[in-house]
Every structure is written in C-alpha cells, then in structure tokens.
Design a protein around this motif. Structure first.
Motif, PDB file in Angstrom:
ATOM      1  N   GLY A  34      -4.379  17.434  -8.409  1.00 34.98           N
ATOM      2  CA  GLY A  34      -5.101  18.059  -7.541  1.00 34.98           C
ATOM      3  C   GLY A  34      -4.479  18.880  -6.231  1.00 34.98           C
ATOM      4  N   GLY A  35      -5.405  19.231  -5.377  1.00 31.33           N
ATOM      5  CA  GLY A  35      -4.661  20.012  -4.204  1.00 31.33           C
ATOM      6  C   GLY A  35      -4.531  21.469  -4.363  1.00 31.33           C
ATOM      7  N   LEU A  36      -4.493  22.111  -3.251  1.00 28.38           N
ATOM      8  CA  LEU A  36      -4.788  23.392  -3.156  1.00 28.38           C
ATOM      9  C   LEU A  36      -3.591  24.197  -2.657  1.00 28.38           C
ATOM     10  CD1 LEU A  36      -8.297  23.748  -1.820  1.00 28.38           C
ATOM     11  CD2 LEU A  36      -7.526  23.644  -4.061  1.00 28.38           C
ATOM     12  N   GLU A  37      -3.141  25.543  -3.284  1.00 31.16           N
ATOM     13  CA  GLU A  37      -2.006  26.255  -2.435  1.00 31.16           C
ATOM     14  C   GLU A  37      -2.638  26.916  -1.048  1.00 31.16           C
ATOM     15  OE1 GLU A  37       0.851  26.447  -3.362  1.00 31.16           O
ATOM     16  OE2 GLU A  37       0.886  26.039  -5.608  1.00 31.16           O
ATOM     17  N   GLY A  69      -6.132  15.536   0.190  1.00 35.59           N
ATOM     18  CA  GLY A  69      -5.724  16.784  -0.731  1.00 35.59           C
ATOM     19  C   GLY A  69      -4.837  17.721   0.051  1.00 35.59           C
ATOM     20  N   VAL A  70      -3.764  18.207  -0.622  1.00 39.41           N
ATOM     21  CA  VAL A  70      -3.151  19.332  -0.092  1.00 39.41           C
ATOM     22  C   VAL A  70      -4.002  20.596   0.482  1.00 39.41           C
ATOM     23  CG1 VAL A  70      -1.168  20.868  -0.485  1.00 39.41           C
ATOM     24  CG2 VAL A  70      -0.922  18.531  -0.871  1.00 39.41           C
ATOM     25  N   PHE A  71      -3.805  21.023   1.512  1.00 41.85           N
ATOM     26  CA  PHE A  71      -4.755  22.185   2.385  1.00 41.85           C
ATOM     27  C   PHE A  71      -6.054  22.069   1.848  1.00 41.85           C
ATOM     28  CE2 PHE A  71      -0.649  24.776   1.867  1.00 41.85           C
ATOM     29  CZ  PHE A  71      -0.687  25.309   3.129  1.00 41.85           C
ATOM     30  N   SER A  72      -6.392  20.722   1.850  1.00 44.98           N
ATOM     31  CA  SER A  72      -8.006  20.593   1.878  1.00 44.98           C
ATOM     32  C   SER A  72      -8.604  20.928   3.484  1.00 44.98           C
ATOM     33  CB  SER A  72      -8.371  19.080   1.817  1.00 44.98           C
ATOM     34  OG  SER A  72      -7.714  18.131   2.668  1.00 44.98           O
ATOM     35  N   ALA A  73      -7.644  20.785   4.373  1.00 48.29           N
ATOM     36  CA  ALA A  73      -8.195  21.277   5.694  1.00 48.29           C
ATOM     37  C   ALA A  73      -8.677  22.546   5.781  1.00 48.29           C
ATOM     38  CB  ALA A  73      -7.274  21.023   6.854  1.00 48.29           C
ATOM     39  N   HIS A  83     -10.279  16.062   5.150  1.00 50.47           N
ATOM     40  CA  HIS A  83     -10.743  17.530   5.866  1.00 50.47           C
ATOM     41  C   HIS A  83     -11.839  17.326   6.844  1.00 50.47           C
ATOM     42  CE1 HIS A  83     -14.087  16.860   2.648  1.00 50.47           C
ATOM     43  NE2 HIS A  83     -14.807  17.669   3.546  1.00 50.47           N
ATOM     44  N   THR A  84     -12.302  16.009   6.926  1.00 43.22           N
ATOM     45  CA  THR A  84     -13.214  15.850   8.033  1.00 43.22           C
ATOM     46  C   THR A  84     -12.391  15.516   9.260  1.00 43.22           C
ATOM     47  OG1 THR A  84     -13.656  13.648   7.229  1.00 43.22           O
ATOM     48  CG2 THR A  84     -14.895  15.029   6.271  1.00 43.22           C
ATOM     49  N   ILE A  85     -11.053  15.044   9.094  1.00 44.88           N
ATOM     50  CA  ILE A  85     -10.403  14.567  10.293  1.00 44.88           C
ATOM     51  C   ILE A  85      -9.693  15.612  11.118  1.00 44.88           C
ATOM     52  CG2 ILE A  85      -8.731  12.919  10.825  1.00 44.88           C
ATOM     53  CD1 ILE A  85     -11.162  11.816   9.802  1.00 44.88           C
ATOM     54  N   GLY A  86      -8.816  16.627  10.543  1.00 47.57           N
ATOM     55  CA  GLY A  86      -7.933  17.160  10.907  1.00 47.57           C
ATOM     56  C   GLY A  86      -7.378  18.479  10.248  1.00 47.57           C
ATOM     57  N   GLY A  87      -6.641  19.499  10.961  1.00 43.09           N
ATOM     58  CA  GLY A  87      -6.349  20.466  10.212  1.00 43.09           C
ATOM     59  C   GLY A  87      -5.047  20.472   9.576  1.00 43.09           C
ATOM     60  N   PRO A  88      -4.392  21.479   9.509  1.00 46.59           N
ATOM     61  CA  PRO A  88      -2.982  21.739   8.612  1.00 46.59           C
ATOM     62  C   PRO A  88      -1.977  20.718   9.275  1.00 46.59           C
ATOM     63  CG  PRO A  88      -4.144  23.723   8.747  1.00 46.59           C
ATOM     64  CD  PRO A  88      -4.893  23.111   9.775  1.00 46.59           C
ATOM     65  N   GLY A  89      -1.160  20.418   8.303  1.00 47.50           N
ATOM     66  CA  GLY A  89      -0.224  19.430   8.657  1.00 47.50           C
ATOM     67  C   GLY A  89      -0.281  18.060   7.930  1.00 47.50           C
ATOM     68  N   LEU A  90       0.108  17.980   6.767  1.00 48.29           N
ATOM     69  CA  LEU A  90      -0.440  16.971   5.755  1.00 48.29           C
ATOM     70  C   LEU A  90      -0.209  15.576   6.370  1.00 48.29           C
ATOM     71  CD1 LEU A  90      -0.799  16.600   2.319  1.00 48.29           C
ATOM     72  CD2 LEU A  90       0.835  14.808   3.087  1.00 48.29           C
ATOM     73  N   LEU A  91       1.073  15.298   6.822  1.00 47.71           N
ATOM     74  CA  LEU A  91       1.490  14.151   7.229  1.00 47.71           C
ATOM     75  C   LEU A  91       0.759  13.604   8.539  1.00 47.71           C
ATOM     76  CD1 LEU A  91       3.339  11.840   6.284  1.00 47.71           C
ATOM     77  CD2 LEU A  91       5.010  12.726   7.967  1.00 47.71           C
ATOM     78  N   GLU A  92       0.442  14.377   9.465  1.00 49.10           N
ATOM     79  CA  GLU A  92      -0.133  14.071  10.790  1.00 49.10           C
ATOM     80  C   GLU A  92      -1.811  13.890  10.380  1.00 49.10           C
ATOM     81  OE1 GLU A  92       3.477  15.649  11.454  1.00 49.10           O
ATOM     82  OE2 GLU A  92       1.903  16.653  10.483  1.00 49.10           O
ATOM     83  N   VAL A 135       3.345  26.189   5.497  1.00 49.09           N
ATOM     84  CA  VAL A 135       3.010  25.510   4.097  1.00 49.09           C
ATOM     85  C   VAL A 135       3.981  24.284   3.942  1.00 49.09           C
ATOM     86  CG1 VAL A 135       3.164  26.108   1.619  1.00 49.09           C
ATOM     87  CG2 VAL A 135       2.792  28.075   3.201  1.00 49.09           C
ATOM     88  N   SER A 136       5.191  24.429   4.074  1.00 49.52           N
ATOM     89  CA  SER A 136       6.059  23.239   3.775  1.00 49.52           C
ATOM     90  C   SER A 136       5.579  22.040   4.574  1.00 49.52           C
ATOM     91  CB  SER A 136       7.557  23.510   4.036  1.00 49.52           C
ATOM     92  OG  SER A 136       7.811  24.015   5.321  1.00 49.52           O
ATOM     93  N   ASN A 137       4.888  22.185   5.671  1.00 45.43           N
ATOM     94  CA  ASN A 137       4.425  21.190   6.643  1.00 45.43           C
ATOM     95  C   ASN A 137       3.403  20.450   5.934  1.00 45.43           C
ATOM     96  OD1 ASN A 137       6.747  21.094   8.261  1.00 45.43           O
ATOM     97  ND2 ASN A 137       5.634  22.438   9.942  1.00 45.43           N
ATOM     98  N   GLU A 138       2.600  21.254   5.061  1.00 44.52           N
ATOM     99  CA  GLU A 138       1.286  20.761   4.441  1.00 44.52           C
ATOM    100  C   GLU A 138       1.500  20.309   3.116  1.00 44.52           C
ATOM    101  OE1 GLU A 138      -2.813  19.788   3.626  1.00 44.52           O
ATOM    102  OE2 GLU A 138      -1.857  20.106   5.669  1.00 44.52           O
TER     103      GLU A 138
END
Length: 986
Positions: free
Chosen positions: A125-128, A161-165, A193-202, A665-668
């Motif tokens: 799963g996940g998005l570019e 999910g990657v880039f779900s935000a 995606h209901t919690i925060g924006g880009p930056g997957l780890l955070e 991108v690499s941070n997400e």
C-alpha cells in the motif's frame, strides 16, 4: 442565549458563563466565573465549576447553547507514562518495500515504549508524492495482521500509509480500517491522515499516542457528558483543541492528541477576546501582542498572530519525549507561579521551579503554612489582599525588592523570547497569578490586565471557534493557479461549516503554498485553514446530551500538574539520545591501531556536526542517525569504523553512495535501507569489482554525512575520514574529483523497490545530473545514487580530509556547550575558524522551484538589545536585516536595510564558504525547516582550498554557478580539521 467554558488545569479548574448577545459590551458578556481546585476525579471538579456559575448567574439552563471544555488530562497520561491510562498499540504501515529503515517506536523514550509498544507490520500500500500507488493494498495481508494483533490481546491500532496525509479521502488507510473492523469491530483503529501532515515518523508517533489514550479519552469524555446530565444541561458538548478551535465531544474522544495544548491556547484566545483584540481586530494586526498567563506553578507565554490565533510551534514538537508533527501553539514556559517557592542564598533570590501548586491555601505563609511563596512576598509588599497579611509581616523590604526584581527579570526575559522584532509589545496579563506583576516591564509598550483576567482560560474555551483545513498537493503547471486556490479555499470553508461553523461567519485565516523539490510540473502543497463562529442551533437546546453508548466510568486519578516545558521536552532516555547521561569532558572515542570504532555517543555527536556542515541541505541528520544507531544497537560495537585517508594504498578501491532526491519525500517515504547498497552493487557489478577497500562519503553535510556508516556495517568495510565536498552541495557536479575530470560513469540511481537506472556515458557532468535527476523523479523523488569507485590515490589527492572528525568535534562542542551552559558559538570556534554573522529572528521565508531544485530566500530581523547582551562585541548594534538565498543549501548572506532591495545589500559571505543557520540549542536548521518566528544565529566557516584556491573550484562552487551576481566573499582562511584518530590513538 449563553455559553459555558471550562478549563481544567493541574492546580485549578476554571469556568465562565457568557451571554452571547453581549459579547461586544464592556463586560464582554461574562456573567459569572469560578475558580475551584482541580479534584482527584476531574469530572467532579468540572461539575462543581459549572454548578457555581449557573447558581451565580441564575440563567435559564434551557438557554445554554453549549459547554466547551479544555483539559490537560490526556497529555498528562502520556507525560507520566501511566499504564493505567495508556493502552498497548500495534502499528500497521502501508508502505510497500519502503520505510523499514526506521521502524515504529524507534525514537520513543524507553519508559514510554515499555508501556505502549505492540507489534508492527510493513504491508503493501501507500502512495507516491504525486498520488500514484506504491503498491496496491493486499487485503489478505491486512486480515492476517489483524488476526495476530487480536490474538495478542491488543485492541488499539495505528494505521499509517505513506503520503496518506496528502490524500484527503485517505483511500488506503480507510479501506484497510474497514477490512480490520469487519472482522474485529471492537478494535480501535486510528488513521494517520486524520492526525497530521507530511513527515511519516512524526505523524506516526502522534497517531500511536492517539491510539494509546483513545480508550481513556472515551471514558473521560463520557464522564464529561454525565456531569452535564447531572446538571440538567441539554446542550452540545465541545472540547477545545490545540489551535484554539472546537471539536464536538465525539470527535475529541477519537482525536485526543489534538487537545494536548488547549490550556495555553484557551488563555491566549480568552485574553485577546477580553481585551478586544480578537480575530479581525485592527489592534491585533498593528501590534505585537504577547499573552502572559501566570498560574499556580508556571507562567506560559504565547504570541498572538494578526489573524487573532496563536503562533504555532515551528517544525516538530516533542510531547513526553516523543517527536510529533501535529499543530500546537508555540508556548514558552517558565517555573514562575503564585505558588512558586522562594529561596534566598545570601543576597541572591531564586524562584521555583517547584511550587506548592493546588496546596497554596494549605502551605503558603499567608494561609498559615510553612512555605515561602511568591504570593507571600507580593502580599507583604502591600496592595494585594490575600490570606492573613499579619502572617508575612516578617518579610523584609530587602527580600521584597529582590524577589520582585527577580520576578520582573524572569517575565521580561520570557517575553523577549517570544518577540518577532525589537519593537515594543503589548502584553496581556492573565491568570490567577497575575498579581505577581507589580512593576512596569522593560520593552513592553503596554501591560494590560483585561477584565476577568483570572478566568481568561475558561473564557477562551467559551468563545472558541470552529475550523476546517485542507492539506493537499496540486499540479499547477498549465493550470489556473488562482482558480485552484479558490477551489481549495472553498473546500476549507465547507469543512468548517460541516464541523458546525456558521456559514455566514467563516473566514480564511491561513494559506500556505509550498513548492515541492525536484519536480518539473510545479507540484505544490497547499495548506488552507478556515475558521468560523459556532452556529447557534436552537434544536440542540431541547435534545438530551448523548452518551454514545459509552457507560464506562470516568477516570478518577488526577495527574499532578505538569509544566508545559515538561510536555515539550521530557526525556528519560531513548535510542535518539545516547549522550543524555554522558560527561563529554571525560568521554573518549575508541581508537585502536589507528582505527576508530564508533559508539552510539559518537554517532549522535557526528549527526549534530553533519547538520552544521550541511549548510541547510544534505537531508535529515536526525533520521539517518536513528537508522545508524538502530543498526549499531542490533549488531553491537566494532563493525562501524573509520580509518584515516593516509592509511589507503594508491590502488585501494573506495566506493561512494548517497541519498538523492527531495527531503520532503524521503522524510515521508522513508527509505527501505537497501537503496544505497543497491546503487553501489549495481555500479560494482558493471565495472567488475567483487570487493573494495573502504567507503567514502560524497558529502559530509546532513544525512549524507552519516549514510556511510550503515554501509560500513553492511559491507564490513571502514569509512574513510574524509568526503568529496567538505560540506553539502546540490548537484553531482559538486564532487571534488569531478572538478578535475575524474569519471562519474557508470552512475546508478536506485529506489529500494528493485528499480535501477544507470547512466553509462555522458558528455558532461551536468548531463549526468540531468539524466539521474529525471530518473529520480520517475522513481518517486527519493532514491540513492552511486558513481564509479575511486582509487586510493584519487581520494588522497582530491578528498577533503578529516571531515568525519570535524563533524564529531563540532557536535561535541555543541553538546558540551549545552552541558556546561557556555556559548555554543565560542565552543564551535574552539574547533574550527567560525564567524558569527548575525543573530536574529526569521521574519519571512519564500520558496519556489527552479531547474528542479527548491530555491528560496530567508529574511532575518535583529533581536532586541536585551536578547543580544551575551552575543559578543559589535553584534548588539546591528540594525539591518539579513537576507540568505538558498538552493537547498545556503548560498550567501547579505546585510540589507529594511525596505531596501536585496541587490543593494552588503555581502557578508558567499559560497563556497559554509553558511549555517543554528537554532537556540546549537542544532543546525535545514532550509526546509525555516519558519517565521524562529530565533537563530547565522555562522560562516571557511571552505576547503580545493574550492577557494582553484579556478575550477571557484567556478563550480562559487557565486557564478548559482547566478548570485556577485564576487566570492570569504570570511577567513581554512584550517585543516583535527583528526579523532590522531588525537585519541592508543
């Protein structure tokens, strides 16, 4: 028609009842307020506070429009790591082959991790970044993972999910959630995606925290509802959020992390409203407005933006030691309150940070107790009638003067920390402890104490508004940008209305346009926020308050008062902080037989140093340090090692590989961990190399300065103490051997998903850069790259020596400066020639995309004279601004007179010299991290002679290449860095 606001603090629970038809009157519609001690069962205290204002005001309860509650109850559970209120959490990442480099919980404090860590899964799963699927969802994978989680007895799950935000529909996350809950309806699933924006780890960290406190939040909100039922209130219940807006009780129970900082936000919003400086007020637009909220234990200082909302904290926010990415107001807290203990050591007075807190009426002298508090001193000074004044008559005038002077100094310093310019500010003084301010404050134009100031937090809750936000990526190339932005604004307004805003009273308060790096289609992230007044719903007045079927008991354990500074910084040891309990004065790295074997402490120090040498670019040192530390923990010491350049034989083969692409991108879409290995192996296979001697860093700056260490462990080969730039630069051309004609081809770029693109031949280095950059965009804007290996003779001739050591020494200087409380600029200067160019605040950042790179401009303004008192000679007199252009890395620094064009400024420094922007703790700030209001120091360091003393070096690495339109401006002579291996060999 009336509204009730309640704010639950660790010391007191405040309430206020407002007449919404009288909000413009001098009383601001406040009919009654109450301050009562927070009770062990928080719900009882809320019930008491509301009952008090109802009895005092004698209003008709059927005409109460709504109750809004702000509480620190949820964040206290996290900060205290309370297993009674936190649940174990399983994590499902929808990521395809990516993100394994940084598994879930990797940077959680150990104590918190022990309480909440459950299993984690990497699923398809996940998005570019452009919305393409990384891989389609695999429904059977999801069902199998859910079955294992259920069998483990875990019912809280974080779905990331990657880039779900950036996908407003959350199509992957929501589908996965539906699959899980079809089989296990009891499972609580939180979608990131209901919690925060880009930056997957955070974002994932915040999602985990939300899932962990979800059951507790539902019980607590159910308790709030029962309190309203017992008070015979049949109106909607809302909970205030971090950004000063409302969520209905049902939504707040599902997203409790969005309430973590509601307390100081309520105070700020209430203060502005009571003083007539609310949203849209001309006064709020014309002045810097700082709210000083003095409670029983802490003073919280917040800044009011021209929009009438609080200034948001820049970058990432730590909650209980966990790095998160959800929106929170910027709060500066000090240990000063009405219950703060006062101590004397000779002629010196210290205040706090400890406090008698909610036991003020039992322990303070004026109430017959034994503790000397700030309240006792202010009462002894006269003019304030609290308790029994005869009990503090023994306090001498000298004690009073010294204590009041210290109170004044602490508040002035805190206010200065929140300013965005040297201009005087308007201070709104609120909170029950506001009696402590009896003297004029320097640098403050007006100090205003609005009516009902001691209940501003409850008033802020009562008048809070409703927001709607849209955060997405749009491709703007060939499209009408104004039309697209208008559409996004319309969606934000519709979202606010759907959440309960009055359609006739909704305004757009925030518009951000953030161009994406390394794309040619003008893809831009758009963030738009709309805010409106809560719509009056007469129908709601006659319907009973729902309980949503949750009959669980409200939590009866009160968390002791938690200071906001602890919320943002508490850390009890984690993988990310190996230096926490290490005395760096006595620490020695392990060097045996001229080989340096890295420890976790070394990695953290090098990471801080590579941030400085990154000059704004090079990728995330934090993420790469976490990856390196995790490998070191798994494999143990001895495998990651560093050797000196002179130890290489001329025919030795050295490979190089680096991260390549957009940090956004690499941070997400965090790397799989295989990208660099795949790139190196691809080139070696083409060239016929079956083995090699060592690994060399392409650039020492940023995350790429650390990327060699996982390779050292993977290949069991040492890293050479050098790099091929001496800093960070944006293109392949900026690699020192290529300046003098060494081959770059074959050059490979790989994406960690099995894709590899190779440039076998090219007519120029610029052409190689173009080909590899195009492949990188097609592969999702985050890849690794590796060129042809170099012989040892080339490394010794062209590499910049001892730069791994330089990063270590720079990092040690910054960390030691923190430990010993000395100036970190002086500490850096003890290791390398450095010049402090500027001390100021970021007042503007603009970004655009040119030739595939993020280019931009950062504008700094001076600090006040008080803020500059310890920064060194000459700096305090600076009245000019400073402008810093960047192309990922910082390119120049020039002084400009406010209002003057950049071209008319006086150049202070240019590339190739290194320009770094440092935060208040000495850590470097990358160009993506620059935000309005950050207090920074700008430093410059001389570049290697390979850049400054050769015609080709200056042509490629200097102002000409970056079209700066000026000559090279140096800040001094280069000094070869010291070698850790030479200094610590035994």
């Amino acid at each position: 028609m009336f509204r009730i606001g309640v704010d639950v603090g660790g010391t007191n629970t405040d309430s206020a009842l407002l007449d919404v038809t009288q909000l413009a009157s001098p009383s601001r519609g406040v009919l009654a307020t109450c301050k009562t001690p927070t009770t062990p069962n928080v719900t009882e205290g809320i019930q008491t506070a509301i009952q008090d204002v109802l009895l005092t005001s004698r209003v008709d309860r059927s005409k109460i429009l709504n109750v809004a509650i702000g509480t620190t109850h949820f964040v206290n559970a996290v900060v205290e790591k309370d297993a009674r209120r936190l649940s174990k959490v399983a994590v499902l990442r929808l990521c395809g082959p990516y993100t394994r480099q940084l598994p879930p919980f990797i940077d959680f404090p150990y104590a918190l991790k022990a309480v909440i860590q459950g299993p984690h899964y990497f699923l398809n799963g996940g998005l570019e970044i452009d919305g393409r699927e990384i891989t389609p969802l695999n429904e059977q994978q999801i069902r199998d993972a859910a079955a294992e989680i259920h069998a483990a007895g875990i019912s809280a799950l974080a779905l990331v999910g990657v880039f779900s935000a950036l996908d407003s529909s959350g199509r992957h996350e929501e589908r996965a959630k539906a699959i899980i809950q079809e089989a296990y309806p009891h499972m609580s699933v939180v979608c990131s995606h209901t919690i925060g924006g880009p930056g997957l780890l955070e974002r994932e960290n915040a999602t985990i925290l939300n899932a962990s406190i979800l059951a507790f939040a539902r019980r607590t909100v159910a308790g709030f509802r029962r309190a309203m039922q017992q008070l015979n209130l049949r109106c909607p219940l809302y909970v205030t959020q971090n950004d000063g807006t409302l969520a209905d009780a049902a939504a707040a129970a599902e997203l409790p992390v969005k309430t973590f900082a509601s307390g100081p936000t309520n105070s700020l919003m209430g203060a502005a409203f009571l003083q007539g400086l609310g949203q849209g007020s001309q006064a709020a637009s014309d002045k810097q407005v700082i709210v000083v909220d003095i409670g029983g234990t802490t003073t919280d200082i917040c800044a009011l933006l021209p929009s009438g909302f609080p200034r948001q904290a820049p970058n990432f926010v730590e909650v209980g030691g966990v790095r998160t990415a959800f929106s929170m107001p910027e709060v500066f807290s000090i240990g000063l309150g009405g219950g703060s203990r006062v101590r004397e050591d000779g002629a010196k007075v210290t205040i706090g940070p400890d406090s008698v807190a909610h036991r003020l009426k039992q322990e303070a002298l004026v109430f017959g107790g034994q503790a000397l508090t700030t309240t006792d001193v202010i009462v002894a000074a006269g003019g304030v009638s609290v308790g029994d004044t005869h009990l503090v008559k023994h306090i001498t005038p000298e004690q009073i003067t010294r204590t009041k002077t210290e109170i004044k100094r602490m508040i002035e310093k805190a206010v200065d920390a929140m300013k965005v310019s040297a201009e005087p500010v308007v201070v709104l003084l609120v909170g029950g402890g506001s009696i402590l301010v009896t003297d004029d404050l320097d640098g403050v134009e007006q100090c205003l104490c609005p009516p009902h100031h001691d209940s501003a937090n409850a008033v802020g809750a009562a008048i809070a508004k409703v927001s709607g936000e849209v955060d997405l990526i749009e491709v703007l190339l060939g499209r009408d940008e104004a039309e697209i932005l208008a559409s996004v604004k319309k969606r934000a307004v519709e979202d606010a209305i759907a959440r309960g805003a009055d359609p006739d009273r909704v305004d757009i308060v925030q518009v951000e346009k953030i161009p994406l790096q390394y794309v040619t289609n003008k893809a831009t992230r758009l963030v738009v926020k709309a805010v409106g007044d809560l719509k009056v719903s007469h129908a709601a007045l006659t319907s009973p308050t729902e309980t949503n079927g949750d009959q669980g008991k409200a939590d009866a354990v009160q968390a002791p008062e938690t200071r906001k500074s602890e919320i943002l910084s508490q850390e009890l040891g984690s993988l990310a902080r190996p230096t926490l309990d290490v005395d760096l004065n006595t620490y020695r790295p392990e060097v045996r037989d001229r080989v340096w074997y890295l420890s976790p402490v070394d990695v953290e120090l090098i990471a801080s140093g590579t941030g400085i040498l990154g000059t704004g670019g090079g990728g995330s040192s934090y993420n790469m340090a976490l990856h390196t530390l995790n490998i070191l923990r798994q494999q143990g010491p001895g495998r990651m090692r560093v050797v000196a350049p002179e130890s290489l034989a001329d025919d030795d083969i050295c490979v190089e590989g680096a991260g390549y692409g957009a940090p956004s991108v690499s941070n997400e879409r965090i790397a799989s961990g295989q990208e660099v290995f795949d790139a190196v192996d691809t080139v070696n296979r083409i060239m016929g190399y079956k083995d090699f001697t060592a690994i060399v860093a392409v650039e020492i700056g940023g995350g790429n300065g650390l990327v060699t260490f996982p390779s050292s462990a993977h290949y069991d080969r040492p890293v050479v103490d050098c790099d091929l730039m001496g800093r960070a630069y944006p293109t392949i051309e900026h690699t020192t051997p290529y300046l003098f004609g060494e081959d770059v081809c074959p050059c490979a770029t790989t994406d960690g998903a099995g894709n590899a693109v190779v440039a076998m031949n090219a007519q120029s280095y610029r052409k190689v850069e173009g080909m590899i950059r195009t492949a990188c965009i097609e592969l999702g804007n985050a890849t690794a790259a590796a060129g042809a290996p170099f012989k040892g003779s080339i490394i010794k001739k062209y590499a910049v020596p001892n730069t791994v050591s330089q990063a270590w020494f720079l990092g040690r200087a910054v960390h030691m400066a923190r430990q010993t409380k000395v100036d970190f600029i002086k500490a850096i200067g003890s290791e390398t020639p450095v010049k402090l160019l500027y001390t100021g605040k970021v007042i503007d950042v603009t970004r655009d995309v040119s030739r595939g790179y993020t280019v931009g401009r950062c504008l700094l303004a001076p600090l006040s004279s008080d803020e500059l008192q310890d920064t060194g000679p000459g700096v305090a007199a600076e009245t000019r601004n400073m402008v810093i252009p960047f192309q990922n890395e910082y390119l120049a620094a020039a002084f400009v007179v406010p209002g003057q064009a950049d071209e008319a400024g006086e150049m202070a420094c240019t590339v190739p010299d290194l320009i770094s922007i440092l935060g208040q703790d000495g850590e470097a700030l990358g160009s993506p991290e620059l935000r309005y209001g950050l207090r920074v120091k700008v430093i410059a360091m001389p570049a290697s002679p390979i850049w400054t003393k050769t015609e080709r070096g200056l042509q490629v690495g200097g102002p000409e290449f970056f079209q700066l339109g000026c000559d090279y401006k140096s800040i001094g002579e280069y000094q070869k860095p010291r070698s850790v291996i030479d200094e610590f060999s035994r």
